[in-house]
Design a protein around this motif. Structure first.
Motif, PDB file in Angstrom:
ATOM      1  N   UNK A 241       1.291  -1.335   0.307  1.00 39.34           N
ATOM      2  CA  UNK A 241       0.235   0.217   0.221  1.00 39.34           C
ATOM      3  C   UNK A 241       1.200   1.612   0.348  1.00 39.34           C
ATOM      4  N   UNK A 242       0.448   2.349  -0.669  1.00 41.95           N
ATOM      5  CA  UNK A 242       0.781   3.453  -0.522  1.00 41.95           C
ATOM      6  C   UNK A 242       1.937   3.497  -1.640  1.00 41.95           C
ATOM      7  N   UNK A 243       1.421   2.999  -2.782  1.00 46.98           N
ATOM      8  CA  UNK A 243       2.830   3.690  -3.774  1.00 46.98           C
ATOM      9  C   UNK A 243       2.371   4.026  -5.051  1.00 46.98           C
ATOM     10  N   UNK A 244       0.893   4.503  -4.744  1.00 49.35           N
ATOM     11  CA  UNK A 244       0.155   4.995  -5.792  1.00 49.35           C
ATOM     12  C   UNK A 244       0.603   6.451  -6.324  1.00 49.35           C
ATOM     13  N   UNK A 245       0.197   7.234  -6.835  1.00 50.96           N
ATOM     14  CA  UNK A 245       0.019   8.663  -6.924  1.00 50.96           C
ATOM     15  C   UNK A 245      -1.311   9.170  -6.306  1.00 50.96           C
ATOM     16  N   UNK A 246      -2.273   8.850  -5.327  1.00 50.28           N
ATOM     17  CA  UNK A 246      -2.711   9.342  -4.597  1.00 50.28           C
ATOM     18  C   UNK A 246      -2.632  10.058  -3.675  1.00 50.28           C
ATOM     19  N   UNK A 247      -2.319  11.262  -3.150  1.00 47.39           N
ATOM     20  CA  UNK A 247      -1.772  12.056  -2.186  1.00 47.39           C
ATOM     21  C   UNK A 247      -1.505  11.282  -1.112  1.00 47.39           C
TER      22      UNK A 247
ATOM     23  N   UNK B 245      -3.101  -3.272 -16.415  1.00 46.60           N
ATOM     24  CA  UNK B 245      -1.643  -1.723 -17.372  1.00 46.60           C
ATOM     25  C   UNK B 245      -2.104  -0.662 -16.263  1.00 46.60           C
ATOM     26  N   UNK B 246      -2.868  -0.455 -15.036  1.00 45.10           N
ATOM     27  CA  UNK B 246      -2.371   0.723 -14.725  1.00 45.10           C
ATOM     28  C   UNK B 246      -0.948   0.472 -13.533  1.00 45.10           C
ATOM     29  N   UNK B 247      -0.591  -0.305 -13.545  1.00 43.26           N
ATOM     30  CA  UNK B 247       0.736  -0.722 -12.442  1.00 43.26           C
ATOM     31  C   UNK B 247       1.683  -0.083 -13.272  1.00 43.26           C
ATOM     32  N   UNK B 248       1.431   0.847 -14.412  1.00 47.56           N
ATOM     33  CA  UNK B 248       2.653   1.885 -14.605  1.00 47.56           C
ATOM     34  C   UNK B 248       2.669   2.504 -13.490  1.00 47.56           C
ATOM     35  N   UNK B 249       2.223   2.919 -13.000  1.00 49.05           N
ATOM     36  CA  UNK B 249       1.697   4.047 -12.228  1.00 49.05           C
ATOM     37  C   UNK B 249       2.207   3.870 -10.831  1.00 49.05           C
ATOM     38  N   UNK B 250       2.504   2.225 -10.192  1.00 49.88           N
ATOM     39  CA  UNK B 250       3.111   2.236  -9.265  1.00 49.88           C
ATOM     40  C   UNK B 250       4.026   2.416  -8.934  1.00 49.88           C
ATOM     41  N   UNK B 251       4.730   2.956  -7.743  1.00 50.68           N
ATOM     42  CA  UNK B 251       6.115   3.353  -7.809  1.00 50.68           C
ATOM     43  C   UNK B 251       6.525   2.505  -6.336  1.00 50.68           C
ATOM     44  N   UNK B 252       6.851   1.617  -6.531  1.00 53.72           N
ATOM     45  CA  UNK B 252       7.509   0.463  -5.796  1.00 53.72           C
ATOM     46  C   UNK B 252       9.427   0.854  -5.633  1.00 53.72           C
ATOM     47  N   UNK B 253       9.695   0.045  -4.391  1.00 48.55           N
ATOM     48  CA  UNK B 253      10.796   0.325  -4.518  1.00 48.55           C
ATOM     49  C   UNK B 253      11.632  -1.368  -3.674  1.00 48.55           C
ATOM     50  N   UNK B 254      12.668  -1.071  -3.188  1.00 51.85           N
ATOM     51  CA  UNK B 254      13.157  -1.969  -2.172  1.00 51.85           C
ATOM     52  C   UNK B 254      14.462  -1.016  -1.963  1.00 51.85           C
ATOM     53  N   UNK B 255      15.011  -1.474  -0.423  1.00 49.08           N
ATOM     54  CA  UNK B 255      16.076  -0.677  -0.116  1.00 49.08           C
ATOM     55  C   UNK B 255      16.144  -1.484   1.450  1.00 49.08           C
ATOM     56  N   UNK B 256      17.882  -1.328   1.669  1.00 53.83           N
ATOM     57  CA  UNK B 256      17.971  -2.036   3.544  1.00 53.83           C
ATOM     58  C   UNK B 256      18.425  -0.654   4.000  1.00 53.83           C
ATOM     59  N   UNK B 257      18.415  -2.031   5.390  1.00 55.34           N
ATOM     60  CA  UNK B 257      18.460  -0.451   5.890  1.00 55.34           C
ATOM     61  C   UNK B 257      19.373  -0.609   7.516  1.00 55.34           C
TER      62      UNK B 257
ATOM     63  N   UNK C  41      16.734  -0.620  -6.575  1.00 51.54           N
ATOM     64  CA  UNK C  41      15.501   0.237  -7.508  1.00 51.54           C
ATOM     65  C   UNK C  41      15.256  -0.909  -8.326  1.00 51.54           C
ATOM     66  N   UNK C  42      15.932  -2.019  -8.569  1.00 53.62           N
ATOM     67  CA  UNK C  42      15.452  -3.759  -9.226  1.00 53.62           C
ATOM     68  C   UNK C  42      14.435  -4.738  -9.006  1.00 53.62           C
ATOM     69  N   UNK C  43      13.521  -4.845  -7.764  1.00 52.58           N
ATOM     70  CA  UNK C  43      12.867  -5.125  -7.834  1.00 52.58           C
ATOM     71  C   UNK C  43      11.994  -4.004  -7.780  1.00 52.58           C
ATOM     72  N   UNK C  44      11.348  -2.484  -7.405  1.00 50.18           N
ATOM     73  CA  UNK C  44      10.707  -2.170  -8.286  1.00 50.18           C
ATOM     74  C   UNK C  44      10.241  -2.570  -9.803  1.00 50.18           C
ATOM     75  N   UNK C  45      11.652  -2.237 -10.777  1.00 45.60           N
ATOM     76  CA  UNK C  45      11.633  -2.258 -11.931  1.00 45.60           C
ATOM     77  C   UNK C  45      10.920  -3.954 -12.003  1.00 45.60           C
ATOM     78  N   UNK C  46      10.446  -4.866 -11.604  1.00 50.02           N
ATOM     79  CA  UNK C  46      10.513  -6.009 -11.887  1.00 50.02           C
ATOM     80  C   UNK C  46       9.390  -6.041 -11.323  1.00 50.02           C
ATOM     81  N   UNK C  47       9.102  -6.046 -10.124  1.00 47.86           N
ATOM     82  CA  UNK C  47       6.910  -5.775 -10.203  1.00 47.86           C
ATOM     83  C   UNK C  47       6.573  -4.869 -11.102  1.00 47.86           C
TER      84      UNK C  47
END
Length: 132
Positions: free
Chosen positions: A71-77, A109-121, A94-100
């Motif tokens: 959740x929270x990865x779309x274009x909504x405010x 077709x709306x998946x292109x609007x999603x802004x998934x990513x991944x990272x390490x902390x 960034x490869x995780x988001x690109x693959x997803x």
């Protein structure tokens, strides 16, 4: 290994609807992971502050090995999970988001609007999954 399924949704956090995404993550993990793990499911509201603070707590104090957000990865405010991730992660993957997005485009077709990513902390891997 500690895995956290973190659902990010104003409505689910208020109890207005059942968290189906977290349940789907739980089912997928049970079918996929063969080694021993503990799972914690957490639901929080949208927003940079709530997501940033929760991710920081899960990484630094709880020391989760894997955090799967949904959740929270779309274009909504109110979709601000990627902005919170930028404040939390030490290294972006960034490869995780690109693959997803590529895989999701085969279904929606709306998946292109999603802004998934991944990272390490620290020692925690954080992966932002789509909300649906």
């Amino acid at each position: 290994m500690l895995i956290v399924a973190l659902t990010i949704s104003d409505r689910a956090s208020r109890g207005e609807y059942e968290d189906q995404s977290g349940a789907m993550i739980e089912t997928w993990l049970a079918e996929t992971i063969t080694s021993s793990y503990a799972l914690s499911r957490v639901i929080i509201p949208d927003g940079v502050g709530s997501v940033r603070n929760t991710l920081t707590e899960l990484c630094d104090n709880v020391r989760a090995d894997l955090i799967l957000t949904t959740g929270g990865t779309g274009p909504a405010p109110r979709d601000e999970t990627p902005e919170a991730m930028q404040a939390v992660m030490q290294k972006e993957l960034p490869g995780f988001g690109e693959l997803m997005r590529r895989i999701s485009l085969e279904q929606a077709p709306t998946a292109i609007l999603s802004r998934q990513t991944a990272g390490v902390r620290g020692k925690s891997l954080i992966v932002n999954l789509p909300g649906r």
